[in-house]
Enzyme design. Structure first.
Site, short mmCIF file in Angstrom:
data_model
loop_
_atom_site.label_atom_id
_atom_site.label_comp_id
_atom_site.label_asym_id
_atom_site.label_seq_id
_atom_site.Cartn_x
_atom_site.Cartn_y
_atom_site.Cartn_z
N LYS A 37 5.41 -19.30 -1.32
CA LYS A 37 6.05 -18.02 -1.69
C LYS A 37 5.98 -17.04 -0.52
CE LYS A 37 1.74 -16.37 -3.73
NZ LYS A 37 0.96 -16.24 -4.98
N ARG A 135 -3.11 -10.55 -15.84
CA ARG A 135 -1.87 -10.31 -15.12
C ARG A 135 -0.81 -10.97 -16.00
NH1 ARG A 135 -1.48 -12.22 -8.83
NH2 ARG A 135 -1.09 -14.24 -9.80
N TYR A 263 2.14 9.96 17.95
CA TYR A 263 2.59 11.01 17.03
C TYR A 263 1.43 11.90 16.57
CZ TYR A 263 7.17 8.82 16.46
OH TYR A 263 8.43 8.32 16.67
N MET A 312 6.81 2.82 14.73
CA MET A 312 7.61 1.78 14.08
C MET A 312 7.79 0.55 14.98
SD MET A 312 11.39 1.91 12.35
CE MET A 312 11.04 3.36 11.37
#
Ligand SMILES: *Cc1c(COP(=O)(O)O)cnc(C)c1O
Length: 368
Positions: A37, A135, A263, A312
């Site tokens: 998966k 779950r 930043y 990013m």
């Protein structure tokens, strides 16, 4: 050195090693389900599944039906189980020969109706029971109702029984895990008696395989172990991380004491500092949790901590004490510096770091 750019190198020989090791931990007649998966935990579902099919895995598992369709389109012919099918994709299962895990009564009713409408006979399904993970799963109290539905409809056939362990990697929770296995065992006995035949019983994930022999039954489901991580230092030594995340230095610059980097001026230099810009960022899956020195990369075998906020497309690391130049190789993780170390140091787990590596990072396969 040749400038190769950022890449995730995946060693398929290491995958084979992990597969054989995990198989050596279960009885010969226990089936092995390879969990691929989330793009095979970030490693590339198609190529990884093709390799595992060659190695003769018995089964595949994915989370969603769309992931199973991708594998079918790529020539995967082994049985594929979908662990978390959604109601709106259930019909596709039948068209593409995908086995659904039925985890609720509502889903059992819906799937049962689809199978009948598509004139199926004994279409294979697996029932999931909640034994403590809380779950997905059918409540054991609903077993009589579920079996009544199954008995009434020859279009479907229960071939598998599943549960999921909540804490198989945490040996402090041994008592809880053993109680889950016992509950699962009781449920299986009861259902098989009602059905009059034996099913595939599966509950052990990787840590279950390694820590709980009593949960092996006749099938196990392994994901993270295939990719080289055993959730425990004692198990890790037998497994080989199959992926290396490698980048290059884009630029090297200097700041003086008192100047800042990244930043929001997030790194304030306490001394004159030489920094390197690395061609990876949160857009590639190196999340902001790895900023502020919470992670280090390796350059020429030396640890270079991140400086300030991760951007990013890039982040900066301290190379004041590491003689280096533009183009030099940067190891984020590999066999020697496992993803589990860097992840845990930043407060997460190998699973999240690996599955988070974005499409922008090319996958390069070694030893196909
Ligand atoms: C993801 C998943 C697995 C695989 O777990 P690993 O710890 O990666 O081996 C097994 N079973 C279910 C239901 C899962 O969701």
């Amino acid at each position: 050195m040749a400038f190769q750019g950022t890449r995730l190198e995946v060693d398929l020989d290491a995958l084979a090693h992990n597969f054989q090791f995990l198989k050596s931990r279960i009885p010969d007649d226990t089936l092995f389900m390879s969990v691929v998966k989330a793009n095979a935990y970030g490693h590339g579902a198609v190529t990884v599944a093709q390799k595992l099919q060659k190695l003769e895995t018995d089964y595949f598992a994915v989370a969603y039906v769309e992931e199973a369709v991708e594998l079918r389109n790529a020539g995967i012919v082994k049985p594929i189980l979908t662990l978390h099918p959604q109601i709106h994709t259930l019909e596709i299962c039948i068209d593409r020969c995908i086995e659904p895990v039925i985890y609720s009564m509502e889903m059992l009713e819906k799937f049962s109706a689809f199978a009948k409408a598509k004139s199926q006979q004994s279409y294979p399904i697996h029932l999931e029971f909640n034994t403590g993970m809380n779950r997905l799963g059918i409540d054991p109290l609903e077993i009589p109702k579920a079996l009544e539905l199954v008995h009434k409809n020859p279009a479907i056939k229960v071939i598998g029984l599943q549960s999921h362990l909540a804490a198989s990697e945490d040996l402090d929770e041994k008592e809880f895990t053993l109680s889950q296995i016992k509950k699962f065992n009781d449920i299986c006995n009861r259902i098989e008696k009602e059905l009059g035949y034996k099913c595939l019983r599966h509950t052990d994930n990787t840590s279950g395989i390694l820590n709980y022999d009593s949960g092996h039954y006749n099938m196990v489901r392994s994901g993270i172990g295939l990719y080289g991580y055993g959730n425990d230092k004692n198990h890790d030594v037998n497994l080989k991380p199959i992926a290396s995340l490698i980048s290059n230095i884009s630029q090297i610059s200097h700041v003086k004491k008192g100047e800042s980097i990244s930043y929001n001026r997030s790194y304030k230099a306490e001394k004159d500092t030489t920094y390197a810009v690395i061609a990876l960022g949160h857009g590639d899956g190196i999340n902001r949790i790895y900023g502020y020195g919470k992670a280090s990369v390796h350059i020429h075998g030396k640890a270079a901590p991140t400086l300030g906020i991760i951007c990013m497309d890039m982040f900066m690391v301290d190379v004041t004490d590491i003689p280096s130049k533009v183009g030099d190789e940067v190891i984020v993780f590999n066999l020697q510096y496992p993803a589990s170390n860097i992840a845990e140091h930043a407060g997460t787990i190998s699973y999240e770091l690996l599955t988070g590596i974005q499409r922008r990072v090319p996958r390069i396969y070694l030893n196909r």
